[in-house]
Design an enzyme around this catalytic site. Structure first.
Site, PDB file in Angstrom:
ATOM      1  N   THR A 284      34.166  38.684  47.777  1.00  0.00           N
ATOM      2  CA  THR A 284      35.837  38.666  47.186  1.00  0.00           C
ATOM      3  C   THR A 284      35.475  39.002  45.945  1.00  0.00           C
ATOM      4  O   THR A 284      34.445  39.165  44.959  1.00  0.00           O
ATOM      5  CB  THR A 284      36.321  37.453  47.397  1.00  0.00           C
ATOM      6  OG1 THR A 284      35.982  36.420  46.139  1.00  0.00           O
ATOM      7  CG2 THR A 284      36.308  36.769  48.696  1.00  0.00           C
ATOM      8  N   ASP A 285      36.691  39.684  45.164  1.00  0.00           N
ATOM      9  CA  ASP A 285      36.772  39.703  44.029  1.00  0.00           C
ATOM     10  C   ASP A 285      37.126  38.259  43.337  1.00  0.00           C
ATOM     11  O   ASP A 285      37.548  37.456  43.753  1.00  0.00           O
ATOM     12  CB  ASP A 285      37.923  40.808  43.452  1.00  0.00           C
ATOM     13  CG  ASP A 285      37.487  41.707  42.240  1.00  0.00           C
ATOM     14  OD1 ASP A 285      37.001  40.967  41.412  1.00  0.00           O
ATOM     15  OD2 ASP A 285      38.110  42.621  41.946  1.00  0.00           O
ATOM     16  N   TRP A 286      37.131  38.312  41.867  1.00  0.00           N
ATOM     17  CA  TRP A 286      37.377  36.937  41.311  1.00  0.00           C
ATOM     18  C   TRP A 286      38.587  36.307  41.899  1.00  0.00           C
ATOM     19  O   TRP A 286      39.774  36.744  41.702  1.00  0.00           O
ATOM     20  CB  TRP A 286      37.459  37.216  40.006  1.00  0.00           C
ATOM     21  CG  TRP A 286      37.418  35.798  39.085  1.00  0.00           C
ATOM     22  CD1 TRP A 286      38.425  35.212  38.908  1.00  0.00           C
ATOM     23  CD2 TRP A 286      36.254  35.613  37.955  1.00  0.00           C
ATOM     24  NE1 TRP A 286      38.115  34.201  38.011  1.00  0.00           N
ATOM     25  CE2 TRP A 286      36.924  34.237  37.664  1.00  0.00           C
ATOM     26  CE3 TRP A 286      35.276  35.921  37.649  1.00  0.00           C
ATOM     27  CZ2 TRP A 286      36.071  33.399  36.501  1.00  0.00           C
ATOM     28  CZ3 TRP A 286      34.281  35.058  36.914  1.00  0.00           C
ATOM     29  CH2 TRP A 286      34.689  33.770  36.384  1.00  0.00           C
TER      30      TRP A 286
END
Length: 755
Positions: A284-286
């Site tokens: 995932t992104d942050w």
């Protein structure tokens, strides 16, 4: 002498020769590694499996992190800043945990680690994939010496809205250019791949469509239909993943057509895994898993974890939803342990491929030998030189002649701003190592030219009083020439740094006007992270060099260009709008049923009481017209180039043929220089409307003053395929046009047919 450039040449001297496999699954698949994965997986508890999916950020080594690593509750750590810290973290994981599974240490290494190269948008302006690959290789060598084995780059988002701050992080508006540059970065980061201790896993991001964020606002929604996704936004990812073996993929923050990418099983399973055969890791992104709740797509954290894991996300970056909820979800039967096992397999496979089980540690002394080494600095300087785009040069003010300039006034907030010059996403580059234009001028010409420096503005948003501007005009009048260096601070572009106004900030426009009032020759450098709306500023300078934040060695490179040691060769990787109201604007738009003819009446010429249809019922803006300020692929030189004798080897081709187009390119000026020759194609009639032009090949060609060469491009007809009305990818027979020119708005079309 004839130079031949095939499609693969434009992909950096042939993908196969450069190490990209046409079947990465078969080339990277290793039965022995798979046996090791299964053996290790069989020994893991449920909690240890979940731990592998957990990525945490750590800027130091607190006791809390030590305990987490000893318990096997984390699979990856972000932001370990030194080799000593990296080694200590690995010792906790390898020597003090039950199974001894190493962690993978990651970092945002976007356009250099210590040696900072131009921002990716600037690298795209070089149209030089081999050089871009060298830059990524330099970044990997420096970063892996610090223990960093995974970067969140390349960004492969197609971006057609410069209001979006992250346009700085990609290669601009064109799918082909982005594909080529993304492939080059992937190869550079990963080096020789499996077994290479300098291999830093590439991460193709953001999957997918993020560059089309509504209104140019970061994290915003997109609404891209599948056909447009496949024709425009997915090709760079497919090349990086399928043909160059990118080891990881990152989901994007945006939802598309109502489905957030982090929970989009069609993207992550059908397209990425089933169609492309990806067996790497998806992250995932942050906190993008946790943000499914804010999207209104998940009810709570447990629901977010369920949706993400089910969709095919292997590792959770900093939302803690996997760590906190997967065990309960499995016990409740809402996800299966097999789904978790599949994610863990992908994570372990990455660690085995990086060689972390065999060699998890780094030599703490290595960084001192590779950071800022001569080879890396030379490549960064060359990249900064090739990335600068000459947009204007009235009366051939540039290059400056050092024998005729006794006194040069340097002004502007970015003439000596080492931190700002590095641009966005430079966590590890050091301002103390950055050479600015002012420093380079003093070093190179300070013994021959009196260099006066008066910045007037301390930073790009600063303002000046009328008295300060008048004083600048008076001081400029005493000089033989003036150099103005303006643009954007680094913080004004990049993630979450979107703008509604793309004019020069603060009093920079007034500063340029004050220099112009001196009557002396004025050259301007603009350093920025995006194309700005500079139409009104052109009248206040004779010459304009546009340098997308050029990095560590930007100063020496720009000074070489200012004084003619080299001729500019950069080309615009994105369309420059006249005004913000034209956005989104890009050269490869579809043809409308009523295209502007160029004869329409604009607002300033509209008579009072004009009839409803008297102005021209076509696609244009009354107040901004129909043309951009500068088209895609545009850039001047200190010489001139002429294209002639353009010819195809035949007029009709089968779907399995190769188009061979030859032309004569001549340097008709008095300076040695490099031209970026570009090949564009238009499919005149299709089952869906097609772009008015599409870039299909390019090549950098060096020519001495007065030299001519016969050049040949080879373009497989198969590269004309697109996803049509029936959602199948194929070349549709019919009439086409082809251009060979120095930018997307030049040249005459040559007809051909595909049968």
């Amino acid at each position: 002498m004839k130079l031949k450039f095939s499609l693969l040449t434009a992909l950096s001297a042939a993908l196969l020769a450069a190490g990209c496999s046409t079947s990465p699954r078969s080339s990277q698949y290793d039965p022995e590694t798979e046996k090791k994965i299964e053996n290790l997986l069989g020994q893991m508890t449920l909690e240890e499996k979940i731990g592998q999916t957990n990525q945490l950020s750590c800027y130091f080594v607190p006791e809390e992190m030590a305990q987490v690593l000893r318990s096997g509750a984390v699979g990856s750590v972000l932001n370990a800043l030194t080799p000593e810290v990296a080694n200590q973290l690995q010792r906790y994981a390898v020597e003090e945990s039950r199974l001894g599974i190493p962690i993978i240490i990651s970092r945002d290494v976007i356009h250099g680690y210590k040696t900072v190269f131009p921002i990716p948008l600037g690298q795209a302006a070089t149209f030089d994939p081999e050089l871009v690959e060298q830059g990524a290789r330099a970044a990997a060598v420096e970063a892996t010496a610090a223990g960093i084995r995974w970067t969140f780059s390349p960004m492969l988002d197609i971006a057609r809205d410069p209001r979006w701050g992250r346009i700085a992080e990609g290669s601009g508006e064109d799918p082909y250019l982005t594909t080529v540059m993304g492939a080059a970065m992937t190869r550079g980061y990963q080096g020789n791949g499996i077994g290479d201790p300098t291999c830093m896993a590439a991460c193709a991001k953001h999957f997918v469509g993020y560059g089309a964020a509504e209104g140019g606002r970061d994290y915003n929604s997109t609404n891209i239909p599948e056909r447009l996704l496949r024709n425009v936004y997915l090709p760079p990812f497919e090349e990086s993943v399928r043909n160059c073996g990118a080891m990881t993929v990152m989901t994007s923050f945006n939802d598309n057509d109502g489905v957030p990418s982090t929970a989009n099983s069609w993207l992550l399973k059908q397209v990425l895994r089933d169609e492309w055969g990806f067996d790497g890791m998806v992250v995932t992104d942050w906190n993008s898993a946790g943000e499914l709740i804010a999207h209104g797509f998940a009810a709570d954290e447990a629901d977010a974890a369920r949706l993400s894991l089910t969709a095919g996300v292997d590792m959770d970056m900093m939302s803690h939803t996997y760590f906190n909820h997967i065990a309960d979800l499995i016990r409740d039967g809402k996800v299966s342990e097999k789904q978790l096992d599949d994610a863990v397999r992908n994570i372990l496979r990455l660690k085995f491929r990086l060689g972390l089980f065999d060699n998890p540690y780094v030599d703490p002394e290595l960084s001192t030998r590779v950071n800022y080494c001569e080879e890396h600095l030379a490549a960064a300087r060359r990249c900064a030189l090739e990335s600068a785009v000459l947009l204007q040069n009235e009366n051939r003010v540039l290059p400056f002649d050092p024998s005729k300039i006794k006194r040069l006034l340097v002004t502007g907030p970015l003439a000596d701003a080492p931190y700002e010059q590095m641009g966005t996403w430079t966590f590890d580059g050091e301002a103390s190592h950055t050479v600015t234009p002012l420093a380079a001028l003093r070093e190179t010409y300070g013994d021959r030219i009196q260099i006066d420096y008066e910045p007037v503005l301390a930073y790009s948003r600063d303002t000046a009083t009328p008295a300060e501007l008048a004083a600048l005009t008076a001081r400029a009048a005493r000089a033989d020439a003036v150099l103005v260096v303006v643009g954007e601070e680094a913080i004004l572009s990049g993630e979450a740094h979107c703008l509604g106004d793309l004019n020069l900030q603060g009093s920079q426009r007034e500063l340029m006007a004050a220099a112009r009032r001196s009557g002396k020759p004025v050259a301007t450098i603009i350093m920025a992270g995006r194309p700005l709306t500079i139409a009104e500023d052109l009248k206040n300078t004779d010459a304009l060099l546009y340098a997308f934040h050029p990095g560590t060695m930007g100063g020496p490179a720009l000074v070489d260009l200012l004084f003619g040691v080299a001729s500019p060769s950069g080309k615009t990787p994105v369309t420059f709008p006249m005004v913000v109201g034209q956005i989104p604007i890009h050269y490869n738009h579809n043809m409308t049923g009523r295209p502007a003819a160029g004869t329409e009446t604009l607002l300033k010429d509209t008579p009072v009481g004009a009839g409803q249809t008297s102005l021209g019922c076509t696609s244009f803006l009354l107040d901004a017209g129909f043309h951009p300020l500068y088209p895609f692929g545009y850039g001047l030189s200190y010489t001139t180039f002429e294209y002639d004798e353009i010819a195809l080897d035949k007029q009709e081709y089968a779907a399995d043929d190769t188009i061979r187009v030859s032309f004569r390119l001549s340097n008709t000026g008095d300076r040695d220089a490099t031209e970026v020759a570009q090949l564009y194609v238009r499919d005149l009639v299709g089952s869906i409307t097609r772009p008015v032009k599409e870039l299909k090949a390019f090549a950098r060609i060096d020519l001495k003053a007065g030299e001519s060469r016969r050049v040949e491009f080879e373009l497989p007809v198969g590269q004309l395929a697109f996803w049509g009305l029936d959602m199948q990818k194929r070349v549709e027979p019919g009439a086409f046009q082809l251009w060979v020119a120095g930018d997307s708005n030049s040249g005459e079309p040559i007809p051909f047919n595909v049968k």
